[in-house]
Design a protein around this motif. Structure first.
Motif, short mmCIF file in Angstrom:
data_model
loop_
_atom_site.label_atom_id
_atom_site.label_comp_id
_atom_site.label_asym_id
_atom_site.label_seq_id
_atom_site.Cartn_x
_atom_site.Cartn_y
_atom_site.Cartn_z
N HIS A 16 0.88 -1.10 -0.11
CA HIS A 16 0.00 0.11 -0.08
C HIS A 16 1.08 1.22 0.04
O HIS A 16 0.33 2.30 -0.05
CB HIS A 16 -0.86 -0.07 1.28
N ARG A 71 -8.55 0.89 -6.92
CA ARG A 71 -7.34 1.40 -6.13
C ARG A 71 -7.56 2.85 -6.15
O ARG A 71 -7.68 3.54 -7.15
CB ARG A 71 -6.05 1.09 -6.73
N LEU A 116 -14.88 -4.30 -5.98
CA LEU A 116 -14.21 -3.46 -5.05
C LEU A 116 -12.68 -3.67 -5.39
O LEU A 116 -11.87 -2.86 -5.11
CB LEU A 116 -14.59 -3.30 -3.52
N ASP A 117 -12.37 -4.99 -5.46
CA ASP A 117 -11.05 -5.33 -5.57
C ASP A 117 -10.43 -4.94 -6.79
O ASP A 117 -9.19 -5.03 -6.85
CB ASP A 117 -10.66 -7.11 -5.31
N SER A 134 -17.35 -7.45 -3.15
CA SER A 134 -18.52 -7.48 -2.26
C SER A 134 -19.91 -7.47 -3.11
O SER A 134 -20.32 -6.39 -3.66
CB SER A 134 -18.56 -6.19 -1.35
N GLY A 152 -7.49 0.05 -1.26
CA GLY A 152 -8.65 -0.48 -1.88
C GLY A 152 -9.08 -1.63 -1.07
O GLY A 152 -7.78 -2.21 -0.33
N ALA A 153 -9.95 -2.29 -1.68
CA ALA A 153 -10.60 -3.72 -0.90
C ALA A 153 -9.68 -4.74 -1.48
O ALA A 153 -9.27 -4.73 -2.82
CB ALA A 153 -11.96 -3.84 -1.11
N GLU A 154 -9.75 -5.87 -0.93
CA GLU A 154 -8.78 -7.09 -1.29
C GLU A 154 -9.90 -7.99 -2.00
O GLU A 154 -9.46 -9.01 -2.97
CB GLU A 154 -8.22 -7.78 -0.21
N HIS A 155 -11.21 -7.91 -1.96
CA HIS A 155 -12.06 -8.91 -2.52
C HIS A 155 -13.32 -7.97 -2.76
O HIS A 155 -13.56 -7.21 -2.25
CB HIS A 155 -12.43 -9.97 -1.32
#
Length: 468
Positions: free
Chosen positions: A391, A432, A428-429, A423, A418-421
């Motif tokens: 990050h 960034r 969302l993954d 939803s 940002g999200a890793e997975h």
């Protein structure tokens, strides 16, 4: 212009939010696989998975990534490890029509973890491991409502095809990719936006940037807006593609529209740096021409706009060459900008070469030599980036000039959030957020307010959204 830009940004953001978010394949990613390009075999380990899932995975990988399945593993063989997250059988295998419609909708929108689970659910992750070691090289995640015994072969085929496409795409690459790695603060790297990747960013609240990767090697970009320019000494500012430094006191404002293309010429390998070139058609207007009587363009020249040219435009051709090499988490860059004024578009500014006399307000010396075009300017650069983690990163850039006091440098930090997975239906993954905080350092010579020169920083703030 503003309404079209807002519509483009909104549609791009929506596309990123929902790309790869529909359907049962929830994630499919791969790192660089260049060091393993001689590996052509894979062992699929699917213990505990529903019957048929491992076989269909193997068949899909062989057809999409040309990885032949072997039993027992061994040296020089990938390992595909399947982890079953959920394998709930249906309470009633005979689903009603309404239950089938509901399960299909939930599968489509990726909301398989909520609601009635009595119709069954299958979820698994398949991770591609190297021949030696347990650090995953790639992975795919599949989730779906319905009886696992009925979904197994379909799930394996879909997951295998998605993973196989990722493996085939990264087969010859050696460099790990991160959002915003196509440039540092003011320096382009030897990488381009990936195919289908896009960006929308803003620097200093005034300068906007849109970009999209057409292929893995070709990137289109559009810059538009303005930029506050410190006037001291007619300082050159590479952020606006080498044009800047209004001759006069205080700050000026450069307005510009820039359409460009960047091409990756050579991929980086363990022994060879990567190489990329770019061309930008830059049109500068408004405050860039005639503010305070002139504008500085490279090598300390003060190019005074001819009488009546205030508010006119000047068109430039900007070329850039970048070479980059990674050493672990450190990237070293070198290259050059070349700015040419042989205009393609109509140009309404005339110029006179002059030297601003002390105390004349930067209006330039009268009676100078008139030019049909501004002289070609060359600005080399070197830079280094240190990645601290997934990050954050630090970077420094240097723009040497002669005399050395006319050189410029940049130091700063970058954060990627940002999200890793995904939803539900939101991918969302695939998004960034980039935050840049940097200082632009230059030498401010003595003036009537102070007897000595000083090294003064200009704060630089940038924010951007990337769709991966």
């Amino acid at each position: 212009m503003k309404s079209r830009t807002r519509a483009l940004v909104s549609s791009s953001l929506a596309a990123a939010l929902f790309s790869c978010a529909f359907g049962q394949v929830r994630e499919a990613t791969s790192g660089p696989l260049g060091r393993y390009r001689e590996v052509t075999k894979v062992e699929v380990r699917a213990e505990g998975a529903p019957a048929g899932l491992g076989d269909s995975l193997s068949e899909a990988l062989e057809s999409t990534a040309e990885l032949a399945t072997v039993k027992g593993g061994g040296p020089g063989v990938f390992r595909l490890q399947v982890e079953v997250l959920d394998a709930t059988e249906a309470a009633n295998p005979e689903q009603s029509r309404g239950e089938r419609v509901t399960s299909n909708l939930r599968n489509t929108f990726g909301v398989t973890q909520v609601g009635d689970q009595s119709i069954g659910r299958l979820a698994f992750v398949a991770r591609l491991l190297p021949p030696e070691g347990d650090e995953p090289l790639a992975h795919v995640r599949w989730e779906g409502m319905g009886a696992p015994s009925l979904w197994a072969r379909v799930a394996g085929a879909e997951a295998g095809e998605a993973l196989g496409r990722q493996v085939a795409y990264r087969r010859d690459l050696f460099v790990p990719r991160r959002a915003a790695d196509e440039r540092l603060f003011f320096v382009p790297t030897a990488l381009t936006l990936d195919k289908g990747e896009w960006l929308f960013s803003n620097d200093e609240l005034l300068l906007f940037h849109l970009g999209v990767g057409l292929t893995r090697r070709v990137q289109l970009q559009l810059w538009f807006g303005g930029l506050p320019i410190p006037a001291a000494g007619g300082t050159l500012l590479p952020p606006l593609h080498m044009l800047g430094g209004v001759a006069g006191a205080g700050f000026g404002l450069v307005g510009a529209v820039d359409l460009g293309v960047k091409v990756l010429i050579l991929d980086e390998t363990p022994t060879r740096p990567g190489l990329a070139v770019s061309y930008d058609l830059l049109d500068a207007f408004g405050g860039a021409i005639g503010v305070g009587g002139g504008v500085a363009v490279g090598d300390g020249l003060v190019l005074a706009a001819a009488s009546g040219a205030a508010g006119a435009n000047a068109q430039f051709n900007l070329f850039a060459l970048s070479a980059g090499k990674h050493f672990g988490h450190t990237q070293v860059l070198a290259g050059t900008y070349v700015l040419d004024n042989h205009n393609i578009l109509p140009q309404s500014a005339g110029f006179t070469v002059g030297v601003a006399a002390a105390g004349d307000g930067g209006t330039g010396a009268g009676g100078g030599t008139q030019l049909a075009h501004l002289p070609v300017q060359v600005q080399p650069f070197v830079a280094v980036e240190q990645v601290l983690g997934p990050h954050s990163a630090l970077a420094a850039e240097f723009f040497p000039r002669w005399p050395l006091s006319a050189s410029m440098g940049t130091t700063g930090a970058r954060w990627l959030l940002g999200a890793e997975h995904p939803s539900g239906p939101l991918a969302l993954d695939r998004l960034r957020l980039r935050l840049d905080l940097a200082g632009l350092w230059f030498y401010s010579p003595p003036n009537q307010d102070r007897a000595n020169g000083m090294i003064a920083p200009v704060p630089w703030i940038g924010i951007g959204v990337y769709g991966l």
